[in-house]
Design a protein around this motif. Structure first.
Motif, short mmCIF file in Angstrom:
data_model
loop_
_atom_site.label_atom_id
_atom_site.label_comp_id
_atom_site.label_asym_id
_atom_site.label_seq_id
_atom_site.Cartn_x
_atom_site.Cartn_y
_atom_site.Cartn_z
N LEU A 41 9.98 65.92 -29.85
CA LEU A 41 9.34 67.17 -30.30
C LEU A 41 8.38 66.88 -31.45
O LEU A 41 7.29 67.46 -31.54
N LYS A 42 8.78 65.95 -32.32
CA LYS A 42 7.90 65.56 -33.43
C LYS A 42 6.66 64.87 -32.88
O LYS A 42 5.53 65.12 -33.34
N ALA A 43 6.85 64.02 -31.86
CA ALA A 43 5.71 63.34 -31.23
C ALA A 43 4.78 64.39 -30.61
O ALA A 43 3.55 64.30 -30.73
N LYS A 44 5.38 65.37 -29.95
CA LYS A 44 4.57 66.42 -29.30
C LYS A 44 3.71 67.15 -30.32
O LYS A 44 2.52 67.44 -30.08
N ILE A 66 0.71 64.87 -31.27
CA ILE A 66 -0.23 64.43 -30.24
C ILE A 66 -1.61 65.06 -30.44
O ILE A 66 -2.64 64.41 -30.27
N GLN A 67 -1.62 66.32 -30.87
CA GLN A 67 -2.90 67.02 -31.03
C GLN A 67 -3.75 66.44 -32.17
O GLN A 67 -4.94 66.69 -32.26
N CYS A 77 11.28 62.65 -21.89
CA CYS A 77 9.85 62.99 -21.94
C CYS A 77 9.49 63.97 -20.82
O CYS A 77 8.73 64.92 -21.03
N ARG A 78 10.04 63.73 -19.62
CA ARG A 78 9.74 64.61 -18.49
C ARG A 78 10.29 66.01 -18.72
O ARG A 78 9.73 67.00 -18.25
N ASP A 79 11.41 66.10 -19.46
CA ASP A 79 12.01 67.40 -19.74
C ASP A 79 11.25 68.18 -20.80
O ASP A 79 11.18 69.42 -20.75
N LEU A 80 10.68 67.48 -21.78
CA LEU A 80 10.15 68.13 -22.97
C LEU A 80 8.63 68.19 -23.05
O LEU A 80 8.08 69.03 -23.76
N LEU A 81 7.95 67.28 -22.33
CA LEU A 81 6.51 67.16 -22.49
C LEU A 81 5.80 67.40 -21.16
O LEU A 81 6.33 67.07 -20.09
N ASN A 82 4.61 67.95 -21.23
CA ASN A 82 3.83 68.12 -20.00
C ASN A 82 3.17 66.79 -19.63
O ASN A 82 3.21 65.81 -20.39
N ALA A 83 2.55 66.75 -18.47
CA ALA A 83 1.99 65.49 -17.95
C ALA A 83 0.94 64.91 -18.88
O ALA A 83 0.88 63.69 -19.10
N ARG A 90 2.65 63.33 -21.90
CA ARG A 90 3.36 62.09 -21.56
C ARG A 90 2.40 60.90 -21.50
O ARG A 90 2.79 59.77 -21.76
N GLN A 91 1.14 61.16 -21.14
CA GLN A 91 0.16 60.08 -21.09
C GLN A 91 -0.15 59.52 -22.47
O GLN A 91 -0.69 58.43 -22.59
N ARG A 92 0.19 60.27 -23.51
CA ARG A 92 -0.14 59.84 -24.87
C ARG A 92 1.04 59.19 -25.57
O ARG A 92 0.97 58.90 -26.78
#
Length: 574
Positions: free
Chosen positions: A35-38, A41-42, A67-73, A76-78
């Motif tokens: 969640l912190k990574a998410k 990312i911006q 990652c698949r549960d918490l982040l969109n595609a 995840r690329q980042r």
């Protein structure tokens, strides 16, 4: 997906500087870090990524799943998820020429083990020379070389920081000295998030893993600290974590239906183990889990091998017939692979002359003991290797054998080994020839970890194809070698299903619906009368790791005279 975060987790999520998140199994450290990574990312520029480092491929696999549960595609690329060693190899391969002018080459563990076993001298000094003079690096040198490149080259450090401005360090308490050097170098230019559980420091046999590592982090990098140790998301409605923490701190065990302890007497080990696996799977199904994953954990490879043999056979428990349980074994790769190649060499006998066939088998046996010696220095293993090298030389010269086991195998060849073209049956027949060789009992035990179904289908299929073409297993050794190398890379990547056997150490970082912890009467005990206080504390940490692999239920199977899990180690539990 809406997640409810505690105030400590919320504070960690919003903190902008270096962070240290402390928490036990299932406390949500991984979820929080992602969640912190998410949220960060911006802030990344084009081409930048967030790096997530962990120790095992199993842990990497779990992070990728989360990652698949918490982040969109796009998110995840980042994110790049790597093991510490894999990341170090990347740095070494890309920039290693700066160290000594040589294009770096990797000496893989199996090659290192065999070379180390036959090297006459100080291998650590020789490994340093190979790296310095020839640019050839062994496994243990990857992190040190990467740390040197990162700390001594501004260009390398800048390239890494520009690519990964944020780095998340998982299982930080297990970093060894070289990895700690690398971490410090990376933290000079990248924002860092550290995740740790001091009580999961179970690799005490590695002297380079300093128990003061967290205090070193606090004093040298001064991250803001957030404590999630009171949280449990893996088994929130179960008493599993409470039980595990009681074992860890040697406090009275809580009463919970989520953890049961069964004991056995005398020769009832086999049937009790078998019944325990059947019961645990049935209990999980009754709880609504249609296809439960169950792991059977033991402290030693030898006991894991024994349990595997038990589950392969039928048993009777309370007058009820128990059928064999299909299971996978997550084995100790190096010795098992070396033992499997011995069996594979026996499968090749039918297509080879006696001199070639026997010398090949004796050489593979010698390789096994060289590997054993390399893993843990042993004069006995070294001498046994030399005896089998001599036996191989005698076989090539068509001379009679002096070594008793070599003579027994020669006699079997002389009388003819009848193979039927069924890889599973032929493998078992070849393997059981080693039963006649008392000095090969441990080799045989390791060979039993390789099973020609489920996790090693590739071996059986490839051997069957070879037989169909040639009516022999002429390339069995190479077939098995390749399949085991692939299996070693993939074994930690599979989602756990059905029944799986492994040591407790190998279970770290994994999760299962149910856990069955097994002790033998004379082997694989968690506590012994002769233990020092430090050994008992290490055993308690190991037990906590094993117990907390479970999401729903835990069962212990112990001998009736095993020392108690908590309380005085002088009083026996009955």
């Amino acid at each position: 997906m809406k997640l409810l975060l505690s105030s400590a987790a919320q504070n960690a999520l919003s903190h902008d500087g270096p962070s240290l998140v402390i928490g036990g199994p299932g406390s949500g450290k991984t979820t929080l870090s992602l969640l912190k990574a998410k949220s960060m990312i911006q802030t990344l520029q084009l081409g930048q990524e967030i790096l997530f480092l962990s120790f095992s491929r199993a842990a990497v696999r779990q992070v990728e799943t989360r990652c698949r549960d918490l982040l969109n595609a796009d998110d995840r690329q980042r994110i790049t998820v790597r093991t510490y060693h894999a990341f170090s190899i990347d740095i070494l391969r890309t920039h290693g020429r700066l160290l000594n002018g040589h294009i770096p080459r990797i000496i893989y563990p199996r090659t290192e083990n065999l070379t180390k076993a036959t090297f006459d001298g100080d291998w650590s000094l020789e490994a340093e020379r190979l790296a310095r003079d020839e640019g050839r690096f062994v496994f243990d040198q990857f992190a040190a070389a990467a740390a040197k490149l990162t700390s001594e080259s501004d260009s390398v450090a800048s390239l890494i920081a520009n690519k990964y401005p944020v780095i998340i360090f998982d299982e930080f308490q297990d970093t060894d000295d070289a990895q700690w050097d690398l971490v410090r170098a990376l933290c000079e230019r990248s924002r860092a998030v550290f995740m740790a559980d001091p009580e999961q420091r179970i690799f005490d046999y590695d002297s380079r893993v300093d128990p003061e590592r967290l205090n070193q982090l606090r004093s040298q990098i001064s991250p803001a600290e957030f404590d999630l140790s009171g949280e449990n998301h893996r088994s929130p409605d179960a008493g599993i974590l409470q039980f595990a923490n009681a074992v860890l701190s040697n406090r009275p065990l809580p009463k919970t239906s989520d953890v049961i302890i069964r004991t056995y007497r005398g020769n009832a080990f086999d049937s009790t183990i078998h019944a325990g696996v059947v019961w645990l799977r049935a209990s999980l199904r009754r709880a609504g889990i249609a296809d439960p994953s169950v792991v059977v954990l033991a402290r030693t490879n030898a006991l894991v091998g024994k349990i595997s043999t038990v589950l392969d056979a039928e048993h009777s428990y309370n007058k009820q017939l128990l059928k064999p349980v299909v299971h996978d074994v997550l084995w100790d790769a190096d010795l098992t692979a070396a033992a499997a190649l011995v069996v594979a060499s026996i499968l090749e006998w039918n297509g080879k002359a006696k001199e070639v066939a026997l010398s090949s088998t004796f050489e593979r046996i010698a390789d096994y003991f060289d590997t054993k010696n390399a893993i843990s220095a042993s004069n006995a293993a070294k001498q046994t290797s030399e005896r089998y090298r001599n036996a191989a030389a005698r076989a090539r010269r068509s001379e009679s054998q002096r070594l008793k086991s070599a003579k027994a195998l020669s006699d079997v060849y002389q009388h003819g080994l009848i193979l039927q073209g069924d890889p599973s049956r032929d493998w078992l027949q070849a393997r059981e020839l080693l039963n006649n060789c008392k000095d090969l009992a441990e080799l045989l035990a390791n060979a039993k970890f390789v099973r020609l179904f489920r996790s090693t289908d590739e071996i059986g299929n490839s051997l069957a194809s070879a037989w169909d073409r040639l009516a022999t297993y002429g390339a069995a050794t190479e077939i098995v070698r390749r399949a085991l190398e692939v299996g070693r890379l993939q074994s930690d990547q599979r989602d756990p299903r059905g029944c799986i056997l492994m040591t407790v150490h190998k279970a770290k970082g994994k999760e299962f619906d149910g856990v069955l912890l097994v002790e033998g009467q004379y082997q694989g005990n968690f506590f012994r009368d002769s233990d020092t206080e430090a050994q008992r504390e290490a055993a308690r940490r190991l037990l906590r790791v094993g117990i907390t692999r479970a999401r729903h239920q835990v069962a212990f199977i112990r001998h009736v005279d095993s020392l108690p899990l908590v309380g005085s180690t002088d009083a026996h539990q009955h």
